[in-house]
Design an enzyme around this catalytic site. Structure first.
Site, short mmCIF file in Angstrom:
data_model
loop_
_atom_site.label_atom_id
_atom_site.label_comp_id
_atom_site.label_asym_id
_atom_site.label_seq_id
_atom_site.Cartn_x
_atom_site.Cartn_y
_atom_site.Cartn_z
CG HIS A 27 18.23 -5.22 60.43
ND1 HIS A 27 18.42 -4.13 59.59
CD2 HIS A 27 19.01 -6.22 59.94
CE1 HIS A 27 19.28 -4.48 58.62
NE2 HIS A 27 19.65 -5.73 58.83
CG ASP A 29 13.38 -2.51 60.82
OD1 ASP A 29 14.48 -3.05 61.04
OD2 ASP A 29 13.08 -2.05 59.69
N GLY A 186 18.31 -2.77 52.62
CA GLY A 186 17.23 -2.86 51.66
C GLY A 186 17.60 -3.75 50.49
CG HIS A 213 22.82 -5.11 54.47
ND1 HIS A 213 22.83 -4.12 55.42
CD2 HIS A 213 22.08 -6.13 54.97
CE1 HIS A 213 22.11 -4.52 56.46
NE2 HIS A 213 21.65 -5.74 56.22
CD GLU A 216 20.66 -10.53 53.01
OE1 GLU A 216 19.87 -11.04 53.82
OE2 GLU A 216 20.81 -9.29 52.90
CG ASP A 313 19.45 -10.22 58.99
OD1 ASP A 313 19.72 -9.01 59.06
OD2 ASP A 313 18.97 -10.75 57.96
#
Length: 372
Positions: A27, A29, A186, A213, A216, A313
């Protein structure tokens, strides 16, 4: 240009850091340098929990080690805050690629959610263009440093908002200008891929690949929806697929299992699992099996022939690199160079690239491992 990464070695002394690697789940961010957060934060008056890079990096790692994906995601409030301008996005993306290159990554897919970067006036398209500018500058830096890297954007929609169709259109609009795939990210529990079926239908109609995603912070139904509603070619994390695997019995040499229909489908179709070992521990994704890396179902999935890949990740939150993740797995499960090559070839085969480019990438991996 970039920070010098810590070198990680296999038991025999081979440098994992020097090996060619493929990163599929990383990611934007979640990969900022702490020093950059401080500099960009000072420019906008952002209140930070620490004013030196080492302490700030430690703060992110400690806050992320919560055992909860929801709590883990709260740390991103700080990183996204400094990524709201063109200049901020260009810098972060450039440094991101530099750091990948320094860690031996030869192909990377950077995922991020443009809708989270509009508070200072950027449009969605301007945000994507800024990140692409930074990526291209980073690629040039890596190439000038004597290495080589290729990078694509994975455009993510936030699964708890209602903009997925708009973001899918954005991704397709930029398919020839850096975007290689789509994702939803998210909070997973309570926000299934089926909520965004219209977006996934649009992507399929335009032959644009998606990773989702799933598996998880939620279980098998989330994975099922990712495959059926999201037409996912890869599963972001996907570790809870192991809930569909029953261990029948074990002896000193073998473990006998049976696969449920979902696990069998994922295995037979070679749908890649984008596992991120350290992150999976931090978010509690493997809580059903334990709280240590040895408890991670990664090795079970690998031994059963699933297409497992290894990823970071969020390098900042997990204080990690791809080389470190591979070193941790090698230490935990006694993997050797051959195993690590399999993980990289799995990732190369699953990259959102044309077939010929994936074959070329596999050749780069093989040549690098043979020469190590």
């Amino acid at each position: 240009m970039n920070t010098v990464p810590e070198e990680f070695l296999l038991a025999g002394g081979t440098s994992i850091t020097a090996l060619p690697k493929v990163s599929l789940h990383d990611h934007l961010d979640g990969g900022l340098r702490p020093s950059t957060i401080i500099e960009l934060g000072d420019a906008i008056g952002l209140d930070l929990p620490a004013d030196d890079a080492v302490t700030l990096g430690q703060w992110f790692a400690e806050r992320s080690n919560s055992g909860s994906l929801v709590e883990y995601l709260k740390t991103f409030d700080l990183t996204t805050a400094v990524m709201q301008t063109r200049e901020g996005l260009v810098r972060v993306a450039r440094e991101f690629v530099q750091d990948l290159g320094a860690d031996g990554v030869v192909y990377g897919e950077i995922r991020w959610a443009p809708e989270q970067h509009l508070s200072r006036g950027l449009t969605l398209d301007q945000a994507v263009e800024a990140v692409q500018e930074g990526i291209e500058e980073g690629i040039d830096d890596v190439n000038q440093n004597g290495s080589g890297i290729r990078v694509g954007q994975l455009i993510s929609a936030m699964r708890h908002t209602n903009r997925a169709f708009e973001i899918a259109e954005l991704a397709v609009r930029h398919r020839d200008r850096g975007a290689v795939g789509f994702d939803i990210a998210g909070p997973e529990a309570g926000f299934p891929p089926s909520n965004h079926r219209r977006a996934f239908d649009y992507l399929a109609e335009h032959y644009f690949p998606a990773t989702v995603h799933a598996g998880e912070a939620d279980g098998l139904e989330s994975i099922r929806s990712a495959i059926i509603d999201g037409r996912a070619l890869r599963l972001g994390h996907g570790v809870r697929l192991a809930e569909d695997i029953v261990i029948e019995r074990q002896d000193d040499e073998n473990t006998y299992v049976s696969l449920g229909p979902l696990a069998q489908w994922v295995k037979d179709r070679e749908i890649a699992l984008e596992t991120s070992p350290s992150s999976n521990l931090q978010t509690g994704a493997i809580a059903a099996w334990g709280d240590d890396l040895l408890d991670h179902p990664f090795d079970l999935l690998y031994q059963l022939g699933f297409r497992v890949t290894v990823n970071t990740d969020n390098r900042l939150m997990s204080a990690t690199t791809l080389s470190r993740e591979l070193a941790l797995l090698a230490d935990a499960f006694d993997y050797d160079l051959t195993d690590l090559e399999v993980f990289q070839l799995n990732a190369a085969s699953s990259a959102f690239l044309p077939l010929e480019d994936r074959e070329e990438l596999a050749d780069i991996i093989t040549a690098g491992f043979e020469g190590s």
